[in-house]
Design an enzyme around this catalytic site. Structure first.
Site, PDB file in Angstrom:
ATOM      1  N   ASP A  98      24.219  45.470  44.970  1.00  0.00           N
ATOM      2  CA  ASP A  98      24.205  44.541  43.933  1.00  0.00           C
ATOM      3  C   ASP A  98      25.578  44.218  43.862  1.00  0.00           C
ATOM      4  O   ASP A  98      26.426  44.850  42.997  1.00  0.00           O
ATOM      5  CB  ASP A  98      23.284  44.789  42.807  1.00  0.00           C
ATOM      6  CG  ASP A  98      22.955  42.619  42.584  1.00  0.00           C
ATOM      7  OD1 ASP A  98      23.449  41.798  42.836  1.00  0.00           O
ATOM      8  OD2 ASP A  98      20.827  42.948  42.695  1.00  0.00           O
ATOM      9  N   ASP A 199      25.864  38.056  44.098  1.00  0.00           N
ATOM     10  CA  ASP A 199      25.237  37.756  42.369  1.00  0.00           C
ATOM     11  C   ASP A 199      25.941  36.440  42.741  1.00  0.00           C
ATOM     12  O   ASP A 199      27.413  36.184  42.665  1.00  0.00           O
ATOM     13  CB  ASP A 199      25.691  38.531  41.721  1.00  0.00           C
ATOM     14  CG  ASP A 199      24.749  37.919  40.819  1.00  0.00           C
ATOM     15  OD1 ASP A 199      23.290  37.595  40.144  1.00  0.00           O
ATOM     16  OD2 ASP A 199      25.151  37.625  39.411  1.00  0.00           O
ATOM     17  N   GLU A 255      22.937  34.974  46.801  1.00  0.00           N
ATOM     18  CA  GLU A 255      22.036  33.923  45.878  1.00  0.00           C
ATOM     19  C   GLU A 255      23.392  33.156  45.442  1.00  0.00           C
ATOM     20  O   GLU A 255      24.263  33.188  45.059  1.00  0.00           O
ATOM     21  CB  GLU A 255      22.550  35.261  44.521  1.00  0.00           C
ATOM     22  CG  GLU A 255      21.169  35.028  43.725  1.00  0.00           C
ATOM     23  CD  GLU A 255      21.004  34.649  42.549  1.00  0.00           C
ATOM     24  OE1 GLU A 255      20.516  34.595  41.827  1.00  0.00           O
ATOM     25  OE2 GLU A 255      22.071  34.968  41.714  1.00  0.00           O
ATOM     26  N   HIS A 320      13.952  39.772  40.503  1.00  0.00           N
ATOM     27  CA  HIS A 320      13.811  40.512  39.339  1.00  0.00           C
ATOM     28  C   HIS A 320      14.153  38.791  38.036  1.00  0.00           C
ATOM     29  O   HIS A 320      13.973  38.546  36.741  1.00  0.00           O
ATOM     30  CB  HIS A 320      14.816  41.152  38.610  1.00  0.00           C
ATOM     31  CG  HIS A 320      16.197  40.733  39.677  1.00  0.00           C
ATOM     32  ND1 HIS A 320      16.486  40.470  40.537  1.00  0.00           N
ATOM     33  CD2 HIS A 320      17.164  40.061  38.653  1.00  0.00           C
ATOM     34  CE1 HIS A 320      18.077  40.039  40.743  1.00  0.00           C
ATOM     35  NE2 HIS A 320      18.424  39.815  39.237  1.00  0.00           N
ATOM     36  N   ASP A 321      14.447  37.933  38.862  1.00  0.00           N
ATOM     37  CA  ASP A 321      13.986  36.357  38.290  1.00  0.00           C
ATOM     38  C   ASP A 321      13.393  35.030  37.983  1.00  0.00           C
ATOM     39  O   ASP A 321      13.715  34.397  37.856  1.00  0.00           O
ATOM     40  CB  ASP A 321      15.610  36.414  39.036  1.00  0.00           C
ATOM     41  CG  ASP A 321      16.612  36.555  38.558  1.00  0.00           C
ATOM     42  OD1 ASP A 321      17.127  37.125  37.518  1.00  0.00           O
ATOM     43  OD2 ASP A 321      18.000  36.062  39.636  1.00  0.00           O
TER      44      ASP A 321
HETATM   45  C1  NOJ Z   1      21.363  36.087  38.782  1.00  0.00           C
HETATM   46  C2  NOJ Z   1      20.948  37.615  38.960  1.00  0.00           C
HETATM   47  O1  NOJ Z   1      19.823  37.211  39.945  1.00  0.00           O
HETATM   48  C3  NOJ Z   1      20.430  37.300  37.114  1.00  0.00           C
HETATM   49  O2  NOJ Z   1      19.743  38.265  36.726  1.00  0.00           O
HETATM   50  C4  NOJ Z   1      21.553  37.015  36.653  1.00  0.00           C
HETATM   51  O3  NOJ Z   1      21.344  36.742  34.882  1.00  0.00           O
HETATM   52  C5  NOJ Z   1      22.437  36.314  36.991  1.00  0.00           C
HETATM   53  N1  NOJ Z   1      22.956  35.866  38.080  1.00  0.00           N
HETATM   54  C6  NOJ Z   1      23.614  36.302  36.066  1.00  0.00           C
HETATM   55  O4  NOJ Z   1      24.034  37.450  37.064  1.00  0.00           O
END
Ligand code: NOJ
Length: 544
Positions: A98, A199, A255, A320-321
């Protein structure tokens, strides 16, 4: 090596805090992951994406990095990470790390220095602005809710944080920031990384501070998208980053927050040379409130049409989100097994590189804690406050949190039916789902009809058939609100995936006799297919 080797991957995502605890402190760690590499390999996947393991005060569970080149002692040491890389490579798999470069932690040395004064070596590493009339510089909201600005007395200024206060945004206009971050990226490439998941990357360049849209009533995510996502200079910076990735033949998945397929195209087309593919971020609350089978089909079609000649997709339903996929899109009760397998088939048989999120392969479900204090996620807690501020009762607000919380996906991995699910011998940092007695790796390894054994077969079929990796996609029954079906075609080869994405019984008019059955989520020994589909029934067919 083919230059589109990333299309030959099936990626397994690990959320290290919750995967496997080797030293019994209740938190997953690198040695724990190393002890499970043979398990991961047994899934037939060929790449592992590690969510952040860097030094961090963990205000956002590691997405707040205080030193980019150091492993957090919570997870182990840099030597352990090297051992992990070696173990992954020895088993013929790739390592994807990541890369969090939109922001750092407020405990990063750069930020500590930057906060001290307006004229030091690091003073322009972050985005600082004067207050207006004794208040924040403007009405911008952070993704996690509340103002995106935080006051620092020593500078008598505010810094911008699109996520939590503990995650100040880097100032990408500073050539020094760019140089330091790019050097760090090279350092990881040299260390043997094969890919990066990058990210929150659509936010690098911010809007001018006098841009103040009206507040939307969804949480700050849509606000941030409006003010900062996808600006021109962000795309230029990504192109520069890509040059480094290409030097090292490293793959990349960005992302991104996007509001249309056209925007997704910008990040993930081959010809624009930004990322190899992208993970479009949809706020959980939006997804929970708005998803439907028809919408899912339409979104997949729209992104396929725009990228089919010139790009790739990160294919995933979980990470994980997000809430657990079987709870969100399937049925985590009566048709738990069937719907989990159906969702797996849809993901792995479409074009694009499939991603599996830890625990998905055993059908792990949402966790419904009974008290807000049992939740850890900063976003969940802020969401609760937001719902109360919007006038909801505590009970209503809590119910919503249970559905949307990112902790649904973060409860510890369920390895067996011993206390704490075999994840740790000590009370884990986040409570274990009580259903571990039934849903766990050991039980599923011993059951030939399990979701786990189904995933193993599915991944192996995917990786051994070129048509499933690179074949064209044609939708079938396009207007049906319940049937999700498509063909994959390459030369003479043709595969068809047909699924009844509903709880009702559906009759499907299709020339089944021209096809043989490769997989059926109800009965894997079924060699012929009837045209009556049971709830959540899904089949993979091959043209005779
Ligand atoms: C995306 C990540 O997947 C998430 O878990 C995080 O809270 C935010 N970006 C901030 O880095």
């Amino acid at each position: 090596m083919k230059n589109d080797w990333y299309k030959d991957l099936v990626v397994y995502q690990i959320y290290p805090r919750s995967f496997m605890d080797s030293n019994n402190d209740g938190i997953g760690d690198l040695k724990g992951i190393i002890s499970k590499l043979d398990y991961i390999k047994s899934l037939n996947v060929n790449a592992i994406w590690l969510s952040p393991v860097y030094l961090s005060p963990f205000k956002d569970n590691g997405y707040d990095i205080s030193s980019y080149k150091d492993v957090s002692p919570v997870f182990g040491t840099n030597e352990d990470l090297k051992e992990l890389f070696d173990g992954i490579h020895k088993r013929g798999m790739k390592v994807i790390m990541d890369l969090v470069i939109n922001h750092t932690s407020d405990e990063h040395m750069w930020f500590k220095e930057s906060s001290k004064s307006k004229d030091n070596e690091y003073s322009d590493y972050y985005i600082w602005a004067d207050g207006v009339d004794g208040k924040e510089p403007n009405n911008w909201e952070s993704c996690f809710g509340g103002s995106a600005w935080c006051y620092v007395e020593a500078r008598d200024q505010y810094y911008l944080h699109l996520f939590s206060k503990g995650q100040p945004d880097l100032n990408w206009k500073s050539p020094k920031v760019k140089k330091d971050v790019f050097d760090m990226v090279r350092w990881w490439c040299e260390a043997g990384v094969d890919g990066f998941r990058v990210d929150a990357i659509s936010y690098l360049e911010k809007a001018p501070f006098d841009y103040s849209p009206n507040k939307p009533n969804a949480m700050g995510y849509s606000f941030c998208m409006d003010i900062c996502s996808g600006r021109d200079n962000t795309h230029s910076l990504i192109k520069e980053l890509r040059k480094i990735f290409d030097e090292y033949n490293v793959m990349s998945v960005g992302e991104v927050s996007v509001s249309s397929p056209e925007e997704l195209y910008k990040y993930s087309s081959d010809s624009r040379k930004e990322f190899n593919m992208a993970i479009p971020f949809i706020p959980p609350v939006v997804e929970v409130d708005t998803w439907s089978v028809s919408k899912m089909k339409a979104d997949i079609k729209a992104s396929y049409e725009i990228l089919k000649e010139d790009g790739c997709w990160a294919r995933f339903l979980s990470n994980h989100d997000k809430p657990r996929q079987v709870s969100l899109y399937g049925d985590d009760k009566e048709y738990w097994k069937e719907s989990a397998k159906l969702l797996a088939m849809i993901t792995h048989l479409l074009p694009g590189t499939p991603f599996i999120y830890q625990g998905e392969e055993i059908g792990m479900t949402n966790i419904y804690y009974s008290d807000l204090n049992q939740y850890n996620d900063i976003d969940t807690k802020n969401f609760f406050d937001h719902e109360i501020a919007e006038g909801k009762s505590e009970a209503e607000a809590f119910k919503r949190c249970q559905l949307i919380s990112r902790d649904n996906a973060r409860s510890p991995m369920q390895w067996n039916d011993t206390k704490y699910a075999g994840f740790s011998k000590n009370n884990p940092w986040l409570g274990v789902n009580e259903n571990y007695i039934k849903i766990n790796v050991k039980a599923e390894e011993n059951d030939s009809t399990s979701i786990l054994n189904f995933y193993k077969k599915l991944v192996s079929i995917r990786l051994s058939n070129e048509a499933l990796k690179r074949g064209k996609l044609e939708f079938l029954f396009e207007n049906s609100p319940t049937i999700f079906a498509y063909k994959r075609v390459l030369g003479e080869e043709e595969f068809v995936c047909i699924s009844n994405f509903s709880e009702s019984i559906e009759t499907i008019d299709f020339p089944f006799s021209n096809y043989s059955v490769l997989l059926n989520n109800y009965d894997e020994n079924l060699l012929t297919q009837s045209n009556t589909f049971k709830p959540y029934e899904a089949v993979l067919l091959k043209r005779k």
